[in-house]
Design a protein around this motif. Sequence first.
Motif, PDB file in Angstrom:
ATOM      1  N   THR A 198       0.840  -1.195   0.000  1.00  0.00           N
ATOM      2  CA  THR A 198       0.000   0.000   0.000  1.00  0.00           C
ATOM      3  C   THR A 198       0.876   1.246   0.000  1.00  0.00           C
ATOM      4  O   THR A 198       2.103   1.173   0.096  1.00  0.00           O
ATOM      5  N   ALA A 199       0.233   2.391  -0.056  1.00  0.00           N
ATOM      6  CA  ALA A 199       0.939   3.674   0.020  1.00  0.00           C
ATOM      7  C   ALA A 199       0.979   4.191   1.452  1.00  0.00           C
ATOM      8  O   ALA A 199       1.400   5.329   1.681  1.00  0.00           O
ATOM      9  N   SER A 200       0.588   3.368   2.411  1.00  0.00           N
ATOM     10  CA  SER A 200       0.487   3.800   3.811  1.00  0.00           C
ATOM     11  C   SER A 200       1.676   3.304   4.617  1.00  0.00           C
ATOM     12  O   SER A 200       1.917   2.091   4.690  1.00  0.00           O
ATOM     13  N   PRO A 201       2.436   4.199   5.256  1.00  0.00           N
ATOM     14  CA  PRO A 201       3.571   3.760   6.060  1.00  0.00           C
ATOM     15  C   PRO A 201       3.172   3.229   7.430  1.00  0.00           C
ATOM     16  O   PRO A 201       3.967   2.548   8.082  1.00  0.00           O
ATOM     17  N   GLN A 342      -2.459  13.016   9.201  1.00  0.00           N
ATOM     18  CA  GLN A 342      -1.582  12.366   8.235  1.00  0.00           C
ATOM     19  C   GLN A 342      -2.217  12.338   6.845  1.00  0.00           C
ATOM     20  O   GLN A 342      -3.447  12.193   6.724  1.00  0.00           O
ATOM     21  N   PRO A 343      -1.410  12.426   5.786  1.00  0.00           N
ATOM     22  CA  PRO A 343      -1.948  12.500   4.423  1.00  0.00           C
ATOM     23  C   PRO A 343      -2.285  11.156   3.801  1.00  0.00           C
ATOM     24  O   PRO A 343      -2.757  11.099   2.668  1.00  0.00           O
ATOM     25  N   TYR A 344      -2.045  10.055   4.506  1.00  0.00           N
ATOM     26  CA  TYR A 344      -2.263   8.732   3.928  1.00  0.00           C
ATOM     27  C   TYR A 344      -3.479   8.059   4.562  1.00  0.00           C
ATOM     28  O   TYR A 344      -3.919   8.409   5.662  1.00  0.00           O
ATOM     29  N   GLU A 345      -4.012   7.083   3.841  1.00  0.00           N
ATOM     30  CA  GLU A 345      -5.078   6.249   4.397  1.00  0.00           C
ATOM     31  C   GLU A 345      -4.506   5.410   5.525  1.00  0.00           C
ATOM     32  O   GLU A 345      -3.354   4.974   5.472  1.00  0.00           O
ATOM     33  N   VAL A 346      -5.291   5.162   6.563  1.00  0.00           N
ATOM     34  CA  VAL A 346      -4.833   4.388   7.716  1.00  0.00           C
ATOM     35  C   VAL A 346      -5.502   3.017   7.690  1.00  0.00           C
ATOM     36  O   VAL A 346      -6.645   2.867   8.139  1.00  0.00           O
ATOM     37  N   ARG A 372       5.345   0.076   8.234  1.00  0.00           N
ATOM     38  CA  ARG A 372       5.504  -0.689   6.992  1.00  0.00           C
ATOM     39  C   ARG A 372       6.840  -1.437   6.932  1.00  0.00           C
ATOM     40  O   ARG A 372       7.894  -0.900   7.246  1.00  0.00           O
ATOM     41  N   ASP A 389       9.826   5.625   6.732  1.00  0.00           N
ATOM     42  CA  ASP A 389       8.679   4.976   7.345  1.00  0.00           C
ATOM     43  C   ASP A 389       8.806   4.958   8.869  1.00  0.00           C
ATOM     44  O   ASP A 389       7.808   5.096   9.593  1.00  0.00           O
ATOM     45  N   ALA A 392       7.816   8.274   9.977  1.00  0.00           N
ATOM     46  CA  ALA A 392       6.357   8.364   9.926  1.00  0.00           C
ATOM     47  C   ALA A 392       5.735   7.664  11.131  1.00  0.00           C
ATOM     48  O   ALA A 392       4.703   8.112  11.669  1.00  0.00           O
TER      49      ALA A 392
END
Length: 407
Positions: A198-201, A342-346, A372, A389, A392
């Motif tokens: 995914t794009a989520s750290p 945070q700018p990412y999906e959790v 991640r 990461d 993050a």
Amino acid sequence: MPASFGEMWAELLPVGRHAGSGGYRRYAWTGADAECRDWFREQAAARGLAYEVDRNGNQWAWLGDPAAGDAVVTGSHLDSVPDGGAFDGPLGVVSAFAALDGLRARGARPTRPVAVVNFGDEEGARFGVACVGSRLATGRLTPEQAAGLRDADGVSLPQAMERAGYDPAAIGPDDERLARVGVFVELHVEQGRHLGDTASPVGVASAIWPHGRWRFDFRGEANHAGTTRMEHRRDPMPAYAATVLAAREHAASAGALATFGKLSVAPNGVNAVPSLVRAWLDARAADEPTLGRVVGAIERSAREHAAREGGEVELVRESFTPVVDFAPALRDELVRLLAARQPYEVPVLPTGAGHDAGILAAKVPAAMLFVRNPTGVSHSPAEHAREDDCVAGVEALTDVLAGLACR
């Protein structure tokens, strides 16, 4: 001045690292463990935190009055599996100290006590039972059971604690201390690659699969490898080998996990038929009925194969952790706090790996953050998380502590 995340990480990296494998051998109550514990105490002192060791050898560093209650606690462990990676455990402890630094850098003022904890002997590498420190504290492991644990050299857990300078007579349930804890949040490198795809750290844990450890004693008869005809042997090794293959099949067909990862053979001679093959099974599944069916099927296979070889097998369950569903309200609060900053999906995801948070969840509201792991590899020197990461992860834990402790 307190060390930065990078400085703390660099200080811990060489401790307990094996030159040959590149992995870590930080076993409970050994020299490497003592170095890690000294490091923890030094980090607490550098931040002016109140330091203490509880009756079970777990280390605590407090910001605020420990006796005030309703504390927000974070941390993990510093010990390792044999030749484990650098991140499993230490990432959570280093990130916890760094997150406290982050709170101060933001000018945040906690209204609840905040603590960093290092739970002892989480991996169970030396004495065979995982999460010893948290199990003792919650009463999941009794002092009598702990006294019966021995390492490969026959040293008991109380003897090891005493040699390390701790009082084994004090171990046992610690309800008074647990009553101080309002919530426990453990940050951990993901052991798997859900986030890696995914794009989520950072993600939030939903549950821990039920899991346990079982010891299989395959017994036969020692004899000469060069003179005993194959049909005259009572060899426990073929029964063990067949059981390993059967375990893999039973687990795969049920969507479960089964691993024979530790083995002891007697008399352990190249030219001797064994009299005993002692093997340890680690088994995990999404739910307890499935786990019970898989272990039951493996046991039946073991008995059938042992009888075929003229031997027998004894099965002992050494530890078991039921399914852990993390506190829904706390889990949802973590997702909300992270989503707000945070700018990412959790992602919210389950795990098959056991943790101290899973043990404490029976006594206090508990939750977990996962960082991640791009390859998913863990319990190996190849275990890895990228620096960005990890950063993050620290930011996420700082957000969580600010939201929970600084209202």
